[in-house]
Design an enzyme around this catalytic site. Structure first.
Site, PDB file in Angstrom:
ATOM      1  N   HIS A  44     -35.166-135.518 -72.868  1.00 14.66           N
ATOM      2  CA  HIS A  44     -34.122-135.275 -71.861  1.00 14.66           C
ATOM      3  C   HIS A  44     -33.946-133.768 -71.672  1.00 14.66           C
ATOM      4  O   HIS A  44     -34.085-132.990 -72.626  1.00 14.66           O
ATOM      5  CB  HIS A  44     -32.811-135.917 -72.314  1.00 14.66           C
TER       6      HIS A  44
ATOM      7  N   GLY B 225     -25.345-134.054 -63.851  1.00 11.81           N
ATOM      8  CA  GLY B 225     -23.945-133.765 -64.151  1.00 11.81           C
ATOM      9  C   GLY B 225     -23.308-132.792 -63.176  1.00 11.81           C
ATOM     10  O   GLY B 225     -22.223-132.274 -63.431  1.00 11.81           O
TER      11      GLY B 225
ATOM     12  N   GLU C  42     -31.419-131.990 -71.505  1.00 12.61           N
ATOM     13  CA  GLU C  42     -30.430-131.375 -72.407  1.00 12.61           C
ATOM     14  C   GLU C  42     -31.055-131.082 -73.764  1.00 12.61           C
ATOM     15  O   GLU C  42     -30.709-130.098 -74.419  1.00 12.61           O
ATOM     16  CB  GLU C  42     -29.195-132.290 -72.525  1.00 12.61           C
TER      17      GLU C  42
ATOM     18  N   GLU D 103     -35.823-136.482 -63.545  1.00 11.03           N
ATOM     19  CA  GLU D 103     -34.453-135.974 -63.485  1.00 11.03           C
ATOM     20  C   GLU D 103     -34.474-134.487 -63.133  1.00 11.03           C
ATOM     21  O   GLU D 103     -34.659-133.641 -64.020  1.00 11.03           O
ATOM     22  CB  GLU D 103     -33.767-136.158 -64.848  1.00 11.03           C
TER      23      GLU D 103
ATOM     24  N   ASN E  12     -27.353-143.617 -69.756  1.00 13.77           N
ATOM     25  CA  ASN E  12     -27.443-142.633 -70.837  1.00 13.77           C
ATOM     26  C   ASN E  12     -26.027-142.163 -71.122  1.00 13.77           C
ATOM     27  O   ASN E  12     -25.462-141.382 -70.363  1.00 13.77           O
ATOM     28  CB  ASN E  12     -28.335-141.457 -70.400  1.00 13.77           C
ATOM     29  N   TRP E  13     -25.482-142.677 -72.203  1.00 13.33           N
ATOM     30  CA  TRP E  13     -24.076-142.360 -72.521  1.00 13.33           C
ATOM     31  C   TRP E  13     -23.912-140.941 -73.052  1.00 13.33           C
ATOM     32  O   TRP E  13     -22.792-140.466 -73.209  1.00 13.33           O
ATOM     33  CB  TRP E  13     -23.556-143.347 -73.569  1.00 13.33           C
ATOM     34  N   LYS E  14     -25.027-140.292 -73.404  1.00  9.80           N
ATOM     35  CA  LYS E  14     -24.974-138.946 -73.990  1.00  9.80           C
ATOM     36  C   LYS E  14     -24.026-138.967 -75.212  1.00  9.80           C
ATOM     37  O   LYS E  14     -23.965-139.975 -75.905  1.00  9.80           O
ATOM     38  CB  LYS E  14     -24.587-137.913 -72.935  1.00  9.80           C
TER      39      LYS E  14
ATOM     40  N   GLY F 247     -26.102-141.104 -66.072  1.00  9.68           N
ATOM     41  CA  GLY F 247     -25.219-140.509 -67.064  1.00  9.68           C
ATOM     42  C   GLY F 247     -23.777-140.923 -66.812  1.00  9.68           C
ATOM     43  O   GLY F 247     -23.360-142.035 -67.150  1.00  9.68           O
ATOM     44  N   GLY F 248     -23.023-140.046 -66.185  1.00  9.54           N
ATOM     45  CA  GLY F 248     -21.582-140.233 -65.992  1.00  9.54           C
ATOM     46  C   GLY F 248     -21.178-141.610 -65.480  1.00  9.54           C
ATOM     47  O   GLY F 248     -20.254-142.232 -66.026  1.00  9.54           O
TER      48      GLY F 248
ATOM     49  N   SER G 167     -26.908-137.492 -61.200  1.00 11.33           N
ATOM     50  CA  SER G 167     -25.752-137.816 -60.352  1.00 11.33           C
ATOM     51  C   SER G 167     -25.941-139.082 -59.528  1.00 11.33           C
ATOM     52  O   SER G 167     -25.421-139.184 -58.411  1.00 11.33           O
ATOM     53  CB  SER G 167     -25.393-136.627 -59.448  1.00 11.33           C
TER      54      SER G 167
HETATM   55  P1  13P Z   1     -25.524-137.736 -64.578  1.00 13.66           P
HETATM   56  O1  13P Z   1     -25.752-139.107 -63.982  1.00 13.66           O
HETATM   57  O2  13P Z   1     -24.222-137.607 -65.267  1.00 13.66           O
HETATM   58  O3  13P Z   1     -25.832-136.653 -63.594  1.00 13.66           O
HETATM   59  O4  13P Z   1     -26.616-137.594 -65.752  1.00 13.66           O
HETATM   60  C1  13P Z   1     -27.927-137.894 -65.473  1.00 13.66           C
HETATM   61  C2  13P Z   1     -28.680-137.886 -66.733  1.00 13.66           C
HETATM   62  O5  13P Z   1     -28.875-136.853 -67.350  1.00 13.66           O
HETATM   63  C3  13P Z   1     -29.173-139.173 -67.240  1.00 13.66           C
HETATM   64  O6  13P Z   1     -30.042-138.989 -68.315  1.00 13.66           O
END
Ligand code: 13P
Length: 253
Positions: free
Chosen positions: A96, A174, A98, A168, A13-15, A235-236, A214
């Site tokens: 998600h 994050g 967010e 999640e 997930n590149w956000k 994500g990251g 994470s």
């Molecule tokens: P991180 O891996 O950056 O914690 O993000 C997880 C996430 O929200 C994937 O959708």
């Protein structure tokens, strides 16, 4: 062991990251081989076309990060499932945390978006997970149960089998604070149990349930080894080609 009954899916997930030029460059660096997992990258809308072209003949699939629930109409700023499908998108992240936190997403809108995605032939990755306060108040199971039941209400058994669920925990996103493998396994197993109660064990055993929060090159193998963890939503670490590659290779298949 029922792990073999379902697909392992590793999704990035590149956000809201990467310009088109940066996206093309990152995808070029992704070396995906082997068939232990289906690999998906969920990129910003403006990168979908670029990503679809850049993955070319490789096995990497493209996902979006949201979809509107109506087919078309006066919904300024929104994108429909058919529009995504048209440019080669196969997966879409829905609900998600967010989006729940910053954009008013509810279990009801998650349900409607999931319906729209399925109708268009997209594979929904439906995100659920508890807040830190909820875990500390010992209501994690209540929250996961509610989000699963309401988010996935009204779907047939065949439709449920097509849906991917991403567990999640919001406190792990994050933050560098990962759920332990045991916590991740327990929560994913609990979610599978909720589905089993509604649709039966065979359906529940066929549903891919990812862990996200994470996940990184170091902890992926242990998390992915859990019986009920069928992949990751990353994500990251998905923005670093080498780390994402390591996670893909850690998949159990
Ligand atoms: P991180 O891996 O950056 O914690 O993000 C997880 C996430 O929200 C994937 O959708």
């Amino acid at each position: 062991m029922n792990k073999g009954l379902r697909k392992t899916v590793i999704a990035g997930n590149w956000k809201m990251n990467k310009t088109r030029a940066e996206a093309a460059e990152l995808i070029k660096q992704l070396a995906v081989d082997g068939d232990k997992a289906d690999v998906v990258i969920c990129v910003p809308y403006t990168n979908l076309q670029t990503a679809a072209e850049a993955v070319g003949g490789s096995s990497v699939k493209i996902g979006a990060q949201n979809v509107h629930y109506e087919k078309s109409g006066a919904f300024t700023g929104e994108i429909s499932a058919d529009m995504l499908k048209e440019i080669g998108v196969e997966y879409v992240i829905i609900g998600h945390s967010e989006r729940r936190q910053y954009f008013g997403e509810t279990d009801e809108t998650v349900n409607r978006r999931t319906r729209a995605a399925l109708n268009a032939g997209l594979i929904p990755i439906v995100c659920i997970g508890e807040l830190l306060d909820e875990r500390e108040a010992n209501i994690t199971e209540e929250v996961l149960s509610r989000q699963t039941k309401l988010g996935l209400a009204g779907f047939t058994a065949d439709e449920i089998k097509k849906i991917i669920i991403a567990y999640e925990p919001v406190w792990a996103i994050g933050t560098g604070k990962t759920a332990t493998a045991a916590q991740a396994g327990e929560a994913c197993g609990f979610i599978r149990g909720v589905i089993a109660k509604i649709h039966g064990k065979d359906v529940a055993d066929a549903v891919t349930i990812q862990y996200g929060g994470s996940m990184n090159a170091k902890n992926a193998a242990e998390l992915l080894a859990q019986e009920d963890v069928d992949g990751g939503l990353i994500g990251g670490a998905s923005l670093i080609a080498e780390d994402f590659g390591t996670i893909i290779n850690a998949a159990q298949g």
